[in-house]
Design an enzyme around this catalytic site. Sequence first.
Site, mmCIF file in Angstrom:
data_model
loop_
_atom_site.group_PDB
_atom_site.id
_atom_site.type_symbol
_atom_site.label_atom_id
_atom_site.label_comp_id
_atom_site.label_asym_id
_atom_site.label_seq_id
_atom_site.Cartn_x
_atom_site.Cartn_y
_atom_site.Cartn_z
ATOM 1 N N CYS A 12 -2.042 -17.007 10.218
ATOM 2 C CA CYS A 12 -3.340 -17.258 10.954
ATOM 3 C C CYS A 12 -4.176 -17.598 9.682
ATOM 4 O O CYS A 12 -3.773 -17.572 8.592
ATOM 5 C CB CYS A 12 -3.500 -15.778 11.168
ATOM 6 S SG CYS A 12 -3.554 -14.628 10.035
ATOM 7 N N HIS A 41 2.221 -8.770 4.865
ATOM 8 C CA HIS A 41 3.708 -8.110 4.930
ATOM 9 C C HIS A 41 4.706 -9.280 5.124
ATOM 10 O O HIS A 41 5.157 -9.435 6.247
ATOM 11 C CB HIS A 41 3.361 -7.187 6.046
ATOM 12 C CG HIS A 41 2.615 -6.065 5.958
ATOM 13 N ND1 HIS A 41 1.916 -5.439 6.796
ATOM 14 C CD2 HIS A 41 2.370 -5.476 4.836
ATOM 15 C CE1 HIS A 41 1.144 -4.418 6.158
ATOM 16 N NE2 HIS A 41 1.564 -4.295 4.970
ATOM 17 N N HIS A 74 -5.191 -6.620 4.433
ATOM 18 C CA HIS A 74 -5.658 -5.615 5.300
ATOM 19 C C HIS A 74 -6.570 -4.577 5.309
ATOM 20 O O HIS A 74 -6.795 -3.925 6.134
ATOM 21 C CB HIS A 74 -4.197 -4.494 5.489
ATOM 22 C CG HIS A 74 -2.709 -5.389 5.208
ATOM 23 N ND1 HIS A 74 -2.292 -5.912 3.992
ATOM 24 C CD2 HIS A 74 -1.866 -6.106 6.288
ATOM 25 C CE1 HIS A 74 -1.195 -6.484 4.267
ATOM 26 N NE2 HIS A 74 -1.015 -6.514 5.655
ATOM 27 N N HIS A 124 -0.678 2.884 8.787
ATOM 28 C CA HIS A 124 -0.913 1.338 8.453
ATOM 29 C C HIS A 124 -2.063 1.251 7.404
ATOM 30 O O HIS A 124 -3.116 1.850 7.670
ATOM 31 C CB HIS A 124 -1.146 0.665 9.745
ATOM 32 C CG HIS A 124 -1.002 -0.956 9.763
ATOM 33 N ND1 HIS A 124 -1.839 -1.731 8.930
ATOM 34 C CD2 HIS A 124 0.057 -1.622 9.799
ATOM 35 C CE1 HIS A 124 -1.589 -2.842 8.947
ATOM 36 N NE2 HIS A 124 -0.432 -3.173 9.379
ATOM 37 N N GLU A 126 -4.045 -1.151 7.126
ATOM 38 C CA GLU A 126 -5.452 -1.539 7.794
ATOM 39 C C GLU A 126 -6.182 -0.405 8.202
ATOM 40 O O GLU A 126 -7.485 -0.048 8.386
ATOM 41 C CB GLU A 126 -5.314 -2.594 8.904
ATOM 42 C CG GLU A 126 -6.704 -3.051 9.415
ATOM 43 C CD GLU A 126 -6.285 -3.747 10.615
ATOM 44 O OE1 GLU A 126 -5.499 -4.790 10.687
ATOM 45 O OE2 GLU A 126 -7.269 -3.960 11.647
ATOM 46 N N SER A 222 5.416 -5.562 9.342
ATOM 47 C CA SER A 222 4.477 -6.330 9.900
ATOM 48 C C SER A 222 3.919 -5.754 11.309
ATOM 49 O O SER A 222 4.800 -6.171 12.192
ATOM 50 C CB SER A 222 4.871 -7.732 9.886
ATOM 51 O OG SER A 222 3.865 -8.563 10.640
ATOM 52 N N SER A 223 2.869 -5.222 11.664
ATOM 53 C CA SER A 223 2.405 -4.666 12.775
ATOM 54 C C SER A 223 2.212 -5.838 13.984
ATOM 55 O O SER A 223 3.114 -5.750 15.018
ATOM 56 C CB SER A 223 0.899 -4.145 12.457
ATOM 57 O OG SER A 223 0.443 -3.861 13.901
#
Length: 310
Positions: A12, A41, A74, A124, A126, A222-223
């Site tokens: 992204c 990640h 993040h 997490h 973030e 990686s979420s």
Amino acid sequence: MHVILAQPRGFCAGVVRAIEIVDRALERYGAPVYVRHEIVHNKAVVGGLRARGAVFVEALAEVPPQAVTIFSAHGVARAVEADARARDLRVLNATCPLVAKVHIQGRLYAAAGRVVILIGHAGHPEVEGTMGQIDGRVLLVQDEADVDALDLPAATPVAYITQTTLSVDDTRAVIAALQRRFPDLVGPDVRDICYATQNRQRAVRELCRQVDVLLVVGAANSSNSNRLREIGSESGIRSHLLADGSELDPAWVAGAATVGITAGASAPEAMVEHVIAALRALGPVEVSAMDGLEEHVEFKLPPELAGRAA
Ligand code: 0CH
Ligand code: SF4
């Protein structure tokens, strides 16, 4: 075997920017540059930058005074920013602008006197960053049960914000639970879930209608990649997360005529190719890409890194 690639998949704009920041910092300031947490990640990305002189740390105490220090995509808590100032570090902030936007939104809600509820996954980075960017009370909820368990009177003015990489469907259910409990509730609906997360989830849902097995290229931590694998499973498709071709278990694709491949926002396209090569080692493979959205999002670099060094 027919392989169909999801469109869009992989990097992204926030990941491209974050990697570019480390890349340019190495070029401009020379090795070592320090990076707090994995820049994104992905072990292949981190390994490539480490080989060029990036040093990845989890705590700023590991960074020498005045060293160039990059915060990961993040985001970080304000306490980390303050710690970096106290240590006199030269900070380059690779927090994705869409994560930073959520920080600002949360601060505005808190300043308006609302209790801020963050929908996200405990632990997490973030989530830790976002909670630590907002003064005042921030409560974390992960699911509907957490909403039921909130110890707040129904009349409380409440606002919610979300992690950028959540499942759109799960988040809608949590927001609906909040709406049932708190009549004075404001929030962005699912718009804090970023464009890249939403586009990759929509594409993988469509891909699952065409395949027998889904392979999601991405890291276990990686979420956004995990959410893609979950969508595959929820669609009734056998779905597996793998970092690269070395993790392919031939049993996963045994008897499959059509295999779908997508990649998380932090997974390089080279890892997708590595997985295809591992499939080819099992037998003939024909590859096509699904029709899908072309993304044209780009984020500006921090001013001190914009423009190439002479
Ligand atoms: O999906 P998460 O947040 O675990 O992170 P990633 O895999 O490094 O992907 C990039 C997203 C960074 C923050 O939105
Ligand atoms: Fe930014 Fe979304 Fe990429 Fe995260 S997944 S870095 S929020 S664009």
